[in-house]
Write a protein that holds these residues in place. Structure first.
Motif, PDB file in Angstrom:
ATOM      1  N   LEU A  41       0.177   3.673  -8.211  1.00 15.85           N
ATOM      2  CA  LEU A  41      -0.581   2.437  -8.033  1.00 15.85           C
ATOM      3  C   LEU A  41      -0.615   1.991  -6.581  1.00 15.85           C
ATOM      4  O   LEU A  41      -1.680   1.642  -6.047  1.00 15.85           O
ATOM      5  N   THR A  42       0.544   2.002  -5.926  1.00 13.08           N
ATOM      6  CA  THR A  42       0.578   1.499  -4.549  1.00 13.08           C
ATOM      7  C   THR A  42      -0.080   2.466  -3.576  1.00 13.08           C
ATOM      8  O   THR A  42      -0.612   2.044  -2.543  1.00 13.08           O
ATOM      9  N   ILE A  43      -0.073   3.756  -3.883  1.00 11.98           N
ATOM     10  CA  ILE A  43      -0.788   4.720  -3.044  1.00 11.98           C
ATOM     11  C   ILE A  43      -2.292   4.467  -3.122  1.00 11.98           C
ATOM     12  O   ILE A  43      -2.984   4.411  -2.096  1.00 11.98           O
ATOM     13  N   ASP A  44      -2.810   4.299  -4.327  1.00  8.75           N
ATOM     14  CA  ASP A  44      -4.250   4.012  -4.497  1.00  8.75           C
ATOM     15  C   ASP A  44      -4.647   2.760  -3.722  1.00  8.75           C
ATOM     16  O   ASP A  44      -5.678   2.724  -3.036  1.00  8.75           O
ATOM     17  N   ARG A  45      -3.823   1.748  -3.806  1.00  9.90           N
ATOM     18  CA  ARG A  45      -4.131   0.480  -3.150  1.00  9.90           C
ATOM     19  C   ARG A  45      -4.026   0.601  -1.625  1.00  9.90           C
ATOM     20  O   ARG A  45      -4.821   0.016  -0.889  1.00  9.90           O
TER      21      ARG A  45
END
Length: 256
Positions: A41-45
């Motif tokens: 999730l944090t990579i995508d964001r």
């Protein structure tokens, strides 16, 4: 001209007011921010933010606390993103022996695999270390991490350990704790380690510097880290800002 080399603007804590947080950072002279992704999730964001803002870059990696959740597909995703024009480092990665979600041997394996990937894609690495210094140094040496170098993120170790890391081609990044009254080790590191080997960061929304300790951190507060280092070293704020900026741009290969 300030460079926040480690921020988590991809965190839920900024869902309500991200634009204002970024505006405040720009108003306080923050020219660049690296947003760090450490799971799916944090990579995508992080990628999304780096694509939206010219002055935001991304680092992508897998956090040691969640090492047990990393799959081969996740590592493949990180490898694919390594060629993204706004991805400047792999991480954060490393070891965290404070929490027991992921067994030590799993953490170490995931750490080694990410170092190997960084060498393959030729990107520096961002190291997370919590209560695991001896094993961190051992793995960095065994995996020849000096080949890519990187950052000891939010460094909390001794001057001696900092010098060992510098010998392995790592920069020492200081955050909010260097502003804390009783933070002996970060202050010693700020004093003894040359500016040529230092970076500044917030690790926001965590580790908020004085005088906002206890509240949500944000990139605009990186100036308090620079001010503390300037005071400890008895040099100007501008010198700290300029040198840490140059160090970060050189490490991340940002030439604009």
């Amino acid at each position: 001209m300030l460079f926040d080399t480690h921020a988590h603007l991809n965190a839920v804590q900024y869902e309500e007011d991200l634009e204002q947080v970024i505006e405040r950072a720009r108003a306080e002279g923050v020219s660049y921010i690296v947003v760090v992704g450490f799971d799916r999730l944090t990579i995508d964001r992080a990628i999304e933010l780096a694509e939206r803002y010219p002055f935001i870059y991304a680092a992508v990696g897998w956090h040691p606390v969640d090492a047990i959740d990393m799959t081969d597909d996740d590592l493949q995703m990180i490898e694919q993103l390594a060629s993204h024009p706004k991805v400047v480092a792999l991480g954060e990665m490393g070891l965290d022996y404070h929490w027991d979600k992921s067994p030590k041997d799993v953490q170490q394996d995931v750490f080694r695999r990410q170092i190997a990937l960084a060498k393959k894609v030729k990107l520096p690495i961002i190291i997370h270390n919590r209560e695991a210094t001896a094993d961190i140094l051992k793995i960095l040496q065994e995996e020849n991490a000096a080949e890519v170098g990187g950052i000891m993120h939010c460094f909390s170790g001794s001057v001696e350990v900092a010098r060992q890391c510098i010998e392995m081609n790592f920069l020492i990044s200081l955050g909010g704790p260097v502003t804390f009254k009783n933070a002996k080790k970060p202050k010693e590191v700020a004093k003894e380690i040359p500016l040529s080997h230092l970076l500044i960061e917030t690790d926001c929304p965590y580790l908020t510097p004085h005088p906002f300790r206890g509240k949500r951190n944000e990139p605009s507060y990186v100036k308090y880290v620079a001010e503390a280092i300037a005071e400890i070293k008895n040099v100007s704020f501008d010198e700290v800002a300029k040198t840490t900026m140059e160090n970060a741009k050189r490490l991340f290969a940002i030439d604009r």
